[in-house]
Each structure stands twice: as structure tokens, then as C-alpha cells.
Design an enzyme around this catalytic site. Structure first.
Site, PDB file in Angstrom:
ATOM      1  CE1 TYR A 143    -127.287  81.142  57.375  1.00 17.85           C
ATOM      2  CE2 TYR A 143    -128.564  79.445  56.255  1.00 17.85           C
ATOM      3  CZ  TYR A 143    -128.308  80.784  56.509  1.00 17.85           C
ATOM      4  OH  TYR A 143    -129.060  81.754  55.897  1.00 17.85           O
ATOM      5  CG  ASP A 238    -131.497  73.867  61.656  1.00 15.85           C
ATOM      6  OD1 ASP A 238    -132.279  73.309  60.860  1.00 15.85           O
ATOM      7  OD2 ASP A 238    -130.972  74.971  61.432  1.00 15.85           O
ATOM      8  CE  LYS A 266    -132.066  74.317  52.848  1.00 17.81           C
ATOM      9  NZ  LYS A 266    -131.078  74.604  53.850  1.00 17.81           N
TER      10      LYS A 266
HETATM   11  C1  LIG Z   1    -131.166  75.981  54.665  1.00 12.05           C
HETATM   12  C2  LIG Z   1    -131.041  75.923  56.140  1.00 12.05           C
HETATM   13  C3  LIG Z   1    -131.689  76.829  56.971  1.00 12.05           C
HETATM   14  C4  LIG Z   1    -132.407  78.038  56.452  1.00 12.05           C
HETATM   15  O1  LIG Z   1    -133.486  77.715  55.685  1.00 12.05           O
HETATM   16  P1  LIG Z   1    -134.048  78.821  54.627  1.00 12.05           P
HETATM   17  O2  LIG Z   1    -135.262  78.181  54.078  1.00 12.05           O
HETATM   18  O3  LIG Z   1    -132.942  79.030  53.657  1.00 12.05           O
HETATM   19  O4  LIG Z   1    -134.327  80.045  55.421  1.00 12.05           O
HETATM   20  C5  LIG Z   1    -131.636  76.626  58.349  1.00 12.05           C
HETATM   21  N1  LIG Z   1    -130.958  75.597  58.855  1.00 12.05           N
HETATM   22  C6  LIG Z   1    -130.315  74.710  58.083  1.00 12.05           C
HETATM   23  C7  LIG Z   1    -129.618  73.565  58.718  1.00 12.05           C
HETATM   24  C8  LIG Z   1    -130.319  74.860  56.697  1.00 12.05           C
HETATM   25  O5  LIG Z   1    -129.621  74.012  55.934  1.00 12.05           O
END
Ligand SMILES: *Cc1c(COP(=O)(O)O)cnc(C)c1O
Length: 430
Positions: A143, A238, A266
């Protein structure tokens, strides 16, 4: 029990779709009513009915110091006195960019945004501009936020709810994204050959967190590095979860692979909304106003978020931090393993550092297909049995749990004790 949460959820559903502002919060896959949370301190959160829980969600990853960490509160208090947003550059943005660059040598330059979604979305635009190519390769169950081009076989809430890719995304858009199984380097090879000189970027969660925790197979990331280089394709990590989580320098430090672009979020916001993307100067020079790739934000580099982020990173930088997270989580996972075994409940527990997932399956979990062999009904039973015993886990099989520096040995023992009963309940359920 949960009287106020129940009535708030009723009210919420009238005004907010599904009663929540992000889908997994709604408890759909585990059933029951989500707890509305009033406060958090250290390892614990307290709901509006006054029930206290040991928290393993940590706001889905950011709260590696625990709730209300003194350093973060102090930094926020000081910044509030100075002002909350100026829409002009500030000194702390420079400091955070420097701290990120020191921790992540691949990120010589960074651009701060407001979420992980924005970070990966903007990095994809940049990769397409820089390479002059359009196609994106991603992995099933990974994701990267909810931008159109990345919502193909996505993990997190999409996996939790068992949804097909979202309506509202033009087929022309998703047709440019190819998704292949995680850890399957042969298929990556095949796809890169098939779309010779068309693939702008391969984007990957170097340790997947959004189909539950799934580790990269030995050599997988190194081979991705080699293949993308051979094809003139950018490699994008990511690290929105893994950055500053599994090591100060993230997965790229732990596995010693240097991507071309990386996304963070995060933890770098310390519990406030932030994202970041970055890479080497040659690529990042393409971003406006230096270059032509447009990307902007009214609240980007927000002073409060940046202050909370800097305070968090300063704490994490202290010696022994990651050793402590490692030993706390190793202890917890060992206890959970023993509890599951004693209850004759087949599970697989995947862990890197302080992120882990208990999968209710007998099969090793190495990709999205094997993750989905999990018995999600059993997970639901386990989840609720834990919740009733004061342990707050992510309300989905396909998410990671997080241990923070605020968790104590006592918290972990209480969690293991609860799990001894919860695994028995889950084993009896199906
Ligand atoms: C949480 C997450 C996102 C999205 O971040 P948001 O701040 O929720 O938009 C993208 N990539 C990864 C791997 C994530 O865990």
C-alpha cells in the site's frame, strides 16, 4: 460496556461515511463497535467509557516514543507559542531535511508534504517526468496511499475489506500500473522485459506492512536494485512505515540497498500529519520551483508537525534505542509464540525490529497470496478476546502491530497473559 463509544458511533454514522475518517478504524473486518479514544499516555490509550488499553497500533506507526512523549509535548508547546503556520520557510524545515538526509544517504534532498499518500503520489509524478516513462510496477498487497495510480491490488484497508480496486479510477490510469507478487523476482524480470523502456519506477515497501508484516526474501531487494538499474527504471522505497522504525536509517540501512527515491511519513511527524519524498540532487532538481514538476502544499512543512518530528528523531537518535525496541519486541513475540503453541492455535509471526504480525495460518507468509491463507474469523475472535482483556491491536489481520519505547516489561507480560487465553478462544472458534 462501551456505552459512549456505541452512541458516538451511531452519531458518527449519520454525518461521516461509515462513521470514520479512515476505513480500517471502523472494525468492519473484525465486527463490533470501534472504541472512541479520549486520551493516550505512554503505552496506553483510554476510551470515552474510561477503559484503558495497552496500545499496539500507535496511531498506525508514528508513535514510536509512545503517546504524549514529554519531548514531543515540550516541542509542540514551544512552537504553539511562536505560531502554528506561516506559509513561508522556517528554520526547522531545514533541520528536519538535514536530519532525514543524514539518516538516509539516498535522500540528499527532500520535499516535505502532509501525508504518506502525498509523498508517494508526488514521487511517482517525479519518476515519470525524470524518466520520460509512464508505467509503474508495484507489488500485490503493498500500500502506498490512495492515489489513483497506486490503488492496484493495494494492501491496508483495501485488503482488509476485501475490496476490488476502487471504482472512480479511470481504467486508463490503472492500466499503467502493473502489480506482481511480492518477493517474486522472476516476475519482475519478466515484466521489465515485456515493457522494455516503459517502466518509470518500481515502488516497493521494502518490508511490507500493509498486508501484515512480510519480510523481503534474502537478496530480493538487492536483485530489485540490480534489475531496475539495468532497465533505466527508478527504484522507489516506500519507507512510510519502515523509516526510523526498523532502524534509524530504515530498511535501506538494514538491508544495505540504496534506492533512487524514498518516501517517508508516520514517524517523521511524531504523531502530526507529515510525509516526505526525496532522492539524489540530480532527480530532486526536477521539482518546482527548481524544475518543472509541480507539487505544492499550503501546510507543507507545517511548523507544529516539523517540531514534533524533530523532537521524535532526536529521541530515536540516542544510543541503545533500537536495541531496546528489538529486545522488547523479541520478548513479546517469543511469549506470543509459546502461547499460541500451548493453545494449539497455528500461527505465523513475522517480525522485523518493533513491527510484527500474528497471521492465523500454518503456512509461512511471504507474499499477499500466503497472507490471505489466514483464517480471518479466528483473527477476529483473537482480536476481540484481546480487546476485552485490555489489549488494543490493529483491527485487521492485514496490518502490522507496533511496540514503542514506552512499552514496559509489565505491559508485555500482561499482553502475553491475555494472549494465552485469547489464542485458546480463537482455536476453539473454528
Ligand atoms: C501509511 C502508509 C502510506 C500512506 O500514508 P498516509 O499518511 O496514510 O497517507 C503509504 N505507504 C505506506 C507504506 C504506509 O504504511
Amino acid at each position: 460496556m462501551s456505552k459512549r463509544s456505541n452512541s458516538l458511533f451511531q452519531r458518527a454514522q449519520k454525518r461521516i461515511p461509515g462513521g470514520v475518517n479512515s476505513p480500517v478504524r471502523a472494525f468492519r473486518s473484525v465486527g463490533g463497535t470501534p472504541r472512541f479514544i479520549r486520551s493516550g499516555r505512554g503505552s496506553r490509550i483510554v476510551d470515552v467509557d474510561g477503559v484503558s488499553y495497552i496500545d499496539y497500533v500507535g496511531s498506525w506507526g508514528p508513535l514510536i516514543l509512545g503517546h504524549g512523549a514529554p519531548a514531543v509535548r515540550e516541542a509542540l508547546r514551544a512552537q504553539i507559542a511562536l505560531g502554528t503556520s506561516f506559509g513561508a520557510p522556517t528554520e526547522n524545515e531545514v533541520l528536519l531535511a538535514e536530519m532525514i538526509g543524514e539518516a538516509f544517504p539516498s535522500m540528499e534532498q527532500v520535499r516535505l508534504v502532509n501525508s504518506g499518500t502525498e509523498a508517494s503520489m508526488s514521487a511517482i509524478r517525479l519518476a515519470r517526468a525524470f524518466t520520460g516513462r509512464s508505467r509503474i510496477l508495484k507489488f500485490d498487497g503493498c500500500y502506498h496511499g490512495h492515489a489513483d495510480s497506486l490503488m492496484v491490488k493495494a494492501g491496508s484497508g483495501v485488503a482488509t475489506l476485501g475490496l476490488p480496486d476502487s471504482p472512480g479510477i479511470p481504467p486508463e490510469e490503472s492500466a499503467l500500473t502493473t502489480s506482481v507478487p511480492f518477493n517474486d523476482i522472476d516476475t519482475v524480470h519478466t515484466v521489465l522485459n515485456r515493457y522494455r523502456s516503459e517502466v518509470a519506477a518500481v515502488i516497493v515497501e521494502p518490508v511490507a506492512g500493509n498486508m501484515g508484516t512480510v519480510l523481503p526474501a534474502g537478496g530480493f531487494l538487492q536483485k530489485l536494485r540490480k534489475l531496475t538499474r539495468e532497465h533505466g527504471t527508478l527504484l522507489m522505497f516506500d519507507e512510510v512505515i519502515t523509516g526510523f522504525r526498523i532502524a534509524y536509517g530504515g530498511a535501506q540501512a538494514l538491508y544495505r540497498v540504496k534506492p533512487d527515491l524514498a518516501c517517508l511519513g508516520k514517524i517523521i511527524g511524531g504523531g502530526l500529519p507529515v510525509g516526505a519524498y526525496g532522492g539524489n540532487r540530480a532527480i530532486m532538481q526536477w521539482v518546482a520551483p527548481q524544475g518543472a514538476v509541480y507539487q505544492a502544499g499550503t501546510l507543507s512543512g507545517n511548523p507544529l508537525a516539523v517540531a514534533a518530528g524533530i523532537a521524535t528523531l532526536k529521541q530515536l537518535k540516542k544510543p541503545g534505542t533500537y536495541k531496546k525496541l528489538e529486545s522488547l519486541t523479541a520478548f513479546l513475540v517469543r511469549g506470543l509464540h509459546e502461547a499460541a503453541e500451548a493453545a494449539e492455535c497455528p500461527v505465523q509471526i513475522n517480525r522485523v525490529g518493533s513491527m510484527f504480525t500474528v497471521f492465523f495460518t500454518g503456512e509461512p507468509v511471504t507474499d499477499f497470496r500466503s497472507a490471505r491463507t489466514s483464517d480471518t474469523r479466528r483473527f477476529g475472535q483473537f482480536f476481540h478476546a484481546m480487546l476485552e482483556r485490555g489489549i488494543y491491536l490493529a483491527p485487521s489481520q492485514f496490518e502490522a502491530c507496533f511496540v514503542s519505547l514506552a512499552h514496559t516489561q509489565r505491559d508485555l507480560l500482561a499482553t502475553i497473559r491475555a494472549a494465552q487465553e485469547a489464542f485458546r478462544i480463537a482455536a476453539a472458534a473454528s
